[in-house]
Design a protein around this motif. Structure first.
Motif, PDB file in Angstrom:
ATOM      1  N   LEU A 146      43.179  33.440  36.036  1.00 34.42           N
ATOM      2  CA  LEU A 146      41.826  32.899  36.085  1.00 34.42           C
ATOM      3  C   LEU A 146      41.676  31.979  37.294  1.00 34.42           C
ATOM      4  O   LEU A 146      40.646  31.988  37.957  1.00 34.42           O
ATOM      5  CB  LEU A 146      41.510  32.151  34.790  1.00 34.42           C
ATOM      6  CG  LEU A 146      40.116  31.568  34.686  1.00 34.42           C
ATOM      7  CD1 LEU A 146      39.066  32.672  34.788  1.00 34.42           C
ATOM      8  CD2 LEU A 146      39.946  30.805  33.405  1.00 34.42           C
ATOM      9  N   VAL A 197      40.944  34.025  40.335  1.00 36.37           N
ATOM     10  CA  VAL A 197      39.557  34.506  40.338  1.00 36.37           C
ATOM     11  C   VAL A 197      38.617  33.374  40.732  1.00 36.37           C
ATOM     12  O   VAL A 197      37.696  33.570  41.527  1.00 36.37           O
ATOM     13  CB  VAL A 197      39.178  35.095  38.962  1.00 36.37           C
ATOM     14  CG1 VAL A 197      37.699  35.402  38.880  1.00 36.37           C
ATOM     15  CG2 VAL A 197      39.994  36.346  38.679  1.00 36.37           C
ATOM     16  N   TYR A 240      37.990  39.279  37.082  1.00 32.52           N
ATOM     17  CA  TYR A 240      39.328  39.137  36.493  1.00 32.52           C
ATOM     18  C   TYR A 240      39.825  40.480  35.972  1.00 32.52           C
ATOM     19  O   TYR A 240      40.976  40.861  36.182  1.00 32.52           O
ATOM     20  CB  TYR A 240      39.295  38.096  35.374  1.00 32.52           C
ATOM     21  CG  TYR A 240      40.621  37.914  34.691  1.00 32.52           C
ATOM     22  CD1 TYR A 240      41.699  37.351  35.361  1.00 32.52           C
ATOM     23  CD2 TYR A 240      40.808  38.300  33.371  1.00 32.52           C
ATOM     24  CE1 TYR A 240      42.919  37.189  34.746  1.00 32.52           C
ATOM     25  CE2 TYR A 240      42.025  38.140  32.743  1.00 32.52           C
ATOM     26  CZ  TYR A 240      43.078  37.585  33.432  1.00 32.52           C
ATOM     27  OH  TYR A 240      44.282  37.430  32.817  1.00 32.52           O
ATOM     28  N   ARG A 286      43.133  42.433  37.332  1.00 36.02           N
ATOM     29  CA  ARG A 286      44.221  42.879  36.440  1.00 36.02           C
ATOM     30  C   ARG A 286      44.471  44.371  36.578  1.00 36.02           C
ATOM     31  O   ARG A 286      45.613  44.823  36.618  1.00 36.02           O
ATOM     32  CB  ARG A 286      43.871  42.568  34.984  1.00 36.02           C
ATOM     33  CG  ARG A 286      44.229  41.218  34.527  1.00 36.02           C
ATOM     34  CD  ARG A 286      44.170  41.058  33.022  1.00 36.02           C
ATOM     35  NE  ARG A 286      43.636  42.208  32.318  1.00 36.02           N
ATOM     36  CZ  ARG A 286      42.716  42.169  31.382  1.00 36.02           C
ATOM     37  NH1 ARG A 286      42.213  41.019  31.026  1.00 36.02           N
ATOM     38  NH2 ARG A 286      42.287  43.250  30.788  1.00 36.02           N
TER      39      ARG A 286
END
Length: 152
Positions: A27, A30, A80, A84
């Motif tokens: 996070l 991001v 995010y 991933r």
């Protein structure tokens, strides 16, 4: 004219850069990559309150700010999810992309419409804030892509 492969470089406009080998998506990553979008959202919220408080429209100001916040959360979660996905080295299928998008937008729609109904008539400002933020975020993510295409 031959097509040259694109090598990952740091995108100075959006702040995004490829993950280093072994780096896991987070996070924090991001948030760092999307700092310009976050700054724009903060400016929109401040301008929203600045203008509407002078008109004594506190509820409308809060609803518009809530729409901007929902749009920002949606944007950050999408970034995010993509980070991933790319870091895992998987190629997403059309079905997985569609299902993830539908689920995310369904949740966003239920929350936004629920809040709009709960705070009616000022609640319509939540949908306005969501739409304005989405438009601005779309433009902010499209401009660096267009610059990249132009430089090739």
């Amino acid at each position: 004219m031959t097509h040259q492969p694109v090598t990952p470089t740091r995108d100075t406009d959006s702040g995004a850069s490829p993950l280093a080998p072994g780096e896991k998506p987070s996070l924090g990553r991001v948030l760092r990559d999307q700092r310009k979008v976050i700054l724009v959202a903060a400016v929109l919220v401040v301008a929203d309150f600045w203008i509407l408080i002078q008109l004594d429209e506190w509820t409308l100001a809060g609803c518009i700010a809530g729409g901007i916040a929902l749009g920002l959360l949606n944007h950050l979660y999408t970034e995010y999810w993509l980070l991933r996905l790319l870091s895992a080295g998987e190629l997403p299928t059309r079905k997985s992309l569609t299902m993830s998008t539908i689920a995310r937008l369904a949740i966003l729609t239920v929350v936004a419409v629920g809040c709009a109904v709960a705070f009616w008539p000022a609640g319509i400002g939540l949908l306005l804030g969501l739409a304005v933020f989405r438009l601005i975020a779309l433009v902010m993510t499209t401009i660096p892509l267009l610059k990249e295409l132009k430089s090739q």
